[in-house]
Scaffold this motif. Structure first.
Motif, PDB file in Angstrom:
ATOM      1  N   ALA A 231      17.860  83.863 -56.969  1.00  0.00           N
ATOM      2  CA  ALA A 231      17.853  82.429 -56.663  1.00  0.00           C
ATOM      3  C   ALA A 231      17.031  82.078 -55.425  1.00  0.00           C
ATOM      4  CB  ALA A 231      19.289  81.919 -56.517  1.00  0.00           C
ATOM      5  N   PRO A 232      17.049  82.909 -54.344  1.00  0.00           N
ATOM      6  CA  PRO A 232      16.232  82.566 -53.167  1.00  0.00           C
ATOM      7  C   PRO A 232      14.738  82.450 -53.443  1.00  0.00           C
ATOM      8  CG  PRO A 232      17.889  84.206 -52.580  1.00  0.00           C
ATOM      9  CD  PRO A 232      17.923  84.074 -54.079  1.00  0.00           C
ATOM     10  N   LEU A 233      14.253  82.979 -54.574  1.00  0.00           N
ATOM     11  CA  LEU A 233      12.827  82.847 -54.898  1.00  0.00           C
ATOM     12  C   LEU A 233      12.416  81.390 -55.047  1.00  0.00           C
ATOM     13  CD1 LEU A 233      12.290  85.701 -57.535  1.00  0.00           C
ATOM     14  CD2 LEU A 233      11.599  85.696 -55.138  1.00  0.00           C
ATOM     15  N   LEU A 234      13.383  80.514 -55.331  1.00  0.00           N
ATOM     16  CA  LEU A 234      13.062  79.093 -55.472  1.00  0.00           C
ATOM     17  C   LEU A 234      12.542  78.497 -54.172  1.00  0.00           C
ATOM     18  CD1 LEU A 234      16.080  77.892 -57.651  1.00  0.00           C
ATOM     19  CD2 LEU A 234      13.682  78.026 -58.358  1.00  0.00           C
ATOM     20  N   GLU A 235      12.869  79.123 -53.042  1.00  0.00           N
ATOM     21  CA  GLU A 235      12.414  78.598 -51.760  1.00  0.00           C
ATOM     22  C   GLU A 235      10.898  78.696 -51.606  1.00  0.00           C
ATOM     23  OE1 GLU A 235      14.641  80.570 -48.721  1.00  0.00           O
ATOM     24  OE2 GLU A 235      16.582  80.102 -49.655  1.00  0.00           O
ATOM     25  N   ASP A 236      10.245  79.527 -52.428  1.00  0.00           N
ATOM     26  CA  ASP A 236       8.789  79.666 -52.369  1.00  0.00           C
ATOM     27  C   ASP A 236       8.073  78.700 -53.314  1.00  0.00           C
ATOM     28  OD1 ASP A 236       8.910  81.720 -50.501  1.00  0.00           O
ATOM     29  OD2 ASP A 236       9.155  83.248 -52.052  1.00  0.00           O
ATOM     30  N   ILE A 237       8.836  77.957 -54.108  1.00  0.00           N
ATOM     31  CA  ILE A 237       8.217  77.019 -55.052  1.00  0.00           C
ATOM     32  C   ILE A 237       7.795  75.757 -54.301  1.00  0.00           C
ATOM     33  CG2 ILE A 237       8.622  75.623 -57.121  1.00  0.00           C
ATOM     34  CD1 ILE A 237       8.451  78.598 -57.662  1.00  0.00           C
ATOM     35  N   PRO A 238       6.619  75.218 -54.553  1.00  0.00           N
ATOM     36  CA  PRO A 238       6.193  73.991 -53.876  1.00  0.00           C
ATOM     37  C   PRO A 238       7.210  72.870 -54.048  1.00  0.00           C
ATOM     38  CG  PRO A 238       4.357  74.971 -55.074  1.00  0.00           C
ATOM     39  CD  PRO A 238       5.569  75.759 -55.451  1.00  0.00           C
ATOM     40  N   SER A 239       7.489  72.161 -52.966  1.00  0.00           N
ATOM     41  CA  SER A 239       8.539  71.138 -52.981  1.00  0.00           C
ATOM     42  C   SER A 239       8.278  70.005 -53.976  1.00  0.00           C
ATOM     43  CB  SER A 239       8.754  70.584 -51.572  1.00  0.00           C
ATOM     44  OG  SER A 239       7.556  70.046 -51.048  1.00  0.00           O
ATOM     45  N   PRO A 240       7.025  69.573 -54.233  1.00  0.00           N
ATOM     46  CA  PRO A 240       6.843  68.539 -55.263  1.00  0.00           C
ATOM     47  C   PRO A 240       7.269  69.012 -56.652  1.00  0.00           C
ATOM     48  CG  PRO A 240       4.911  68.662 -53.841  1.00  0.00           C
ATOM     49  CD  PRO A 240       5.758  69.852 -53.508  1.00  0.00           C
ATOM     50  N   ARG A 241       7.002  70.290 -56.955  1.00  0.00           N
ATOM     51  CA  ARG A 241       7.411  70.800 -58.262  1.00  0.00           C
ATOM     52  C   ARG A 241       8.933  70.868 -58.369  1.00  0.00           C
ATOM     53  NH1 ARG A 241       6.603  76.679 -61.082  1.00  0.00           N
ATOM     54  NH2 ARG A 241       7.078  75.996 -63.206  1.00  0.00           N
ATOM     55  N   LEU A 242       9.596  71.262 -57.289  1.00  0.00           N
ATOM     56  CA  LEU A 242      11.054  71.312 -57.318  1.00  0.00           C
ATOM     57  C   LEU A 242      11.651  69.925 -57.470  1.00  0.00           C
ATOM     58  CD1 LEU A 242      12.372  74.029 -54.839  1.00  0.00           C
ATOM     59  CD2 LEU A 242      12.232  74.087 -57.332  1.00  0.00           C
ATOM     60  N   PHE A 243      11.029  68.912 -56.863  1.00  0.00           N
ATOM     61  CA  PHE A 243      11.526  67.548 -57.045  1.00  0.00           C
ATOM     62  C   PHE A 243      11.468  67.166 -58.521  1.00  0.00           C
ATOM     63  CE2 PHE A 243      10.514  63.011 -57.521  1.00  0.00           C
ATOM     64  CZ  PHE A 243      11.700  62.467 -57.037  1.00  0.00           C
ATOM     65  N   ASP A 244      10.359  67.467 -59.183  1.00  0.00           N
ATOM     66  CA  ASP A 244      10.235  67.165 -60.613  1.00  0.00           C
ATOM     67  C   ASP A 244      11.308  67.897 -61.418  1.00  0.00           C
ATOM     68  OD1 ASP A 244       8.052  65.551 -60.114  1.00  0.00           O
ATOM     69  OD2 ASP A 244       6.571  67.111 -60.557  1.00  0.00           O
ATOM     70  N   GLU A 245      11.579  69.148 -61.054  1.00  0.00           N
ATOM     71  CA  GLU A 245      12.597  69.916 -61.782  1.00  0.00           C
ATOM     72  C   GLU A 245      13.989  69.330 -61.560  1.00  0.00           C
ATOM     73  OE1 GLU A 245      12.171  72.232 -64.044  1.00  0.00           O
ATOM     74  OE2 GLU A 245      10.001  72.097 -63.778  1.00  0.00           O
ATOM     75  N   VAL A 246      14.261  68.859 -60.339  1.00  0.00           N
ATOM     76  CA  VAL A 246      15.564  68.250 -60.059  1.00  0.00           C
ATOM     77  C   VAL A 246      15.758  67.000 -60.919  1.00  0.00           C
ATOM     78  CG1 VAL A 246      16.893  66.983 -58.318  1.00  0.00           C
ATOM     79  CG2 VAL A 246      15.904  69.198 -57.764  1.00  0.00           C
TER      80      VAL A 246
END
Length: 462
Positions: A231-246
């Motif tokens: 799960a900590p690997l998500l911290e390396d994902i660009p924040s705009p992409r994580l916003f879209d995933e949320v």
């Protein structure tokens, strides 16, 4: 001697989720999917590419959803034509993307997404094609424009249920990864080795959760096993992409179940670290508030009502706000500036993880600001608040806080009655507030001291 030698050798066993070089072909008599169920524009794209001499299929979520009796949100096509060749066939097409180069074919409001068959990534610095594909040292794929065969494409897809190829011309389904049995057994199963597939793209962990919640499937044991550790690997994902995933996770109509799965697989903290810390300090209140907010969101989506990410983020971050404001007050900051500064800090911290656009963070702060203003009802303040464009969102948020067990001295009920009251009744309600204030005992002021903590009518997560 040879017998002992062969007995000593260990040959790799074919995993259950491996992709076959020869697909299982299901004719139209073996499944319920028909050409008529597919978008006519998707059928047009497939058949036009086939007529031009290319292989083309409807693929992925549209095939999966139709087999499950669901209505697909969009349609994807896979082909052996390159993006440039697809673009040459359609005047209404546009090549997009760098990380994954795709073609969007526009038919009015409907867009058919066409992707070229993907292949494995070359190994070693000298392998041909490395300019088109690259990986982070963690294993995460940064660019993916290596093209291959249909079999290669099936191997590169994430889950078995998304590796089904439908040919509308013959109405056959090609199943390379045992996706049909997993659909029947309601299982989310990764293709290939789970650890490696998650390292290639950690967002696949979120996709597993999203599909499990959306389809009411179970995540297969081997697919689920590495998630918490990785799960900590998500911290390396660009924040705009994580916003879209949320947004995909929380606005798909299954947010409450998604939240439960995120907690179960320890994926919530990488997405909402400030909320996770608030949950450690005040678990019952934080969990109740988040659950009520997500359940309300699911209900609004079910009824076809509009939802806004601003309200959702306001609810998800709110449990951390009172404690942060109190910390600032303890350092000598007055209550209202402390609340405003705490709001600013929390939003900045969250944006580092999920890049929430300003068009949502501004309403978040306005909803929170309304919680400070709603208790102030004397004189003309109540009527002025009713005219505020953020009143409804602030009022709904107040009711949400009360649903979660927060004590507000009947503030939500007062505002509910005030909205439906006549002018005369409203004046009476305001006078009653003044009478209650005058009847309250006057406390002596202490010299040299300052009040600590929020007022009883101030928003509090405690």
């Amino acid at each position: 001697m040879l017998k002992k030698l062969f007995q000593s050798l260990r040959f790799p066993r074919r995993p259950a989720n491996a992709v076959r070089t020869t697909p299982q072909v299901l004719n139209k008599s073996q499944h319920a999917l028909t050409r008529a169920q597919i978008s006519r524009h998707a059928v047009s794209v497939v058949e036009r590419l086939q007529k031009a001499g290319y292989d083309a299929y409807a693929v992925g979520g549209c095939v999966r959803d139709l087999l499950l009796g669901l209505s697909p949100k969009d349609y994807d096509v896979a082909t052996n034509a390159t993006p440039e060749q697809v673009r040459a066939e359609f005047r209404n097409a546009r090549v997009i993307g760098r990380r994954f180069k795709l073609v969007h074919v526009h038919f009015g409001r409907e867009i058919i997404e066409v992707a070229t068959f993907r292949s494995h990534h070359p190994q070693g610095d000298d392998d041909e094609g490395n300019a088109l594909a690259s990986q982070h040292e963690s294993g995460r794929i940064l660019r993916d424009n290596i093209y291959g065969t249909l079999e290669d494409d099936a191997q590169r897809r994430d889950f078995t249920i998304n590796a089904l190829y439908f040919d509308p011309s013959s109405e056959r389904i090609l199943d390379y990864a045992n996706g049909m049995p997993d659909i029947r057994n309601r299982l989310i199963r990764l293709i290939g080795m789970p650890e490696r597939r998650y390292q290639e793209d950690p967002v696949r962990m979120l996709r597993a959760v999203r599909f499990a919640a959306k389809l009411d499937f179970e995540i297969e044991r081997h697919t689920a096993e590495p998630i918490a550790e990785l799960a900590p690997l998500l911290e390396d994902i660009p924040s705009p992409r994580l916003f879209d995933e949320v947004l995909k996770l929380m606005l798909g109509g299954n947010a409450e179940r998604t939240y439960e799965l995120l907690l179960e697989y320890e994926l919530f903290e990488p997405l909402f670290p400030v909320t996770a810390r608030a949950m450690e300090q005040n678990p019952d209140y934080t969990d109740a508030l988040v659950r009520h907010a997500l359940a309300n969101t699911d209900e609004r989506i079910r009824l076809g009502k509009p939802v806004t990410p601003a309200f959702l983020f306001a609810a998800l971050l709110w449990p951390a706000l009172p404690g942060r404001a109190l910390q600032l007050q303890d350092r000598g900051m007055p209550p209202l500036p402390a609340l405003q500064e705490a709001a600013h800090e929390l939003i900045v911290e969250q944006c580092r993880r999920t890049a929430v656009p300003k068009r949502f963070t501004i309403p978040v702060r306005e909803i929170w600001d309304m919680q400070e203003r709603l208790p102030r009802r004397h004189g003309k303040r109540a009527d002025m608040l009713l005219e505020n464009p953020r009143f409804r969102a602030g009022y709904d948020f107040l009711l949400l806080r009360e649903q979660a067990g927060e004590r507000t001295n009947g503030l939500g009920d007062w505002w509910t009655r005030y909205q439906d009251a006549s002018d005369t009744e409203r004046r009476g309600m305001i006078r009653q507030l003044s009478n209650n204030d005058s009847a309250a005992p006057v406390k002596k002021k202490r010299r040299g001291g300052r009040r600590r903590g929020p007022r009883t009518d101030r928003p509090s997560g405690e």
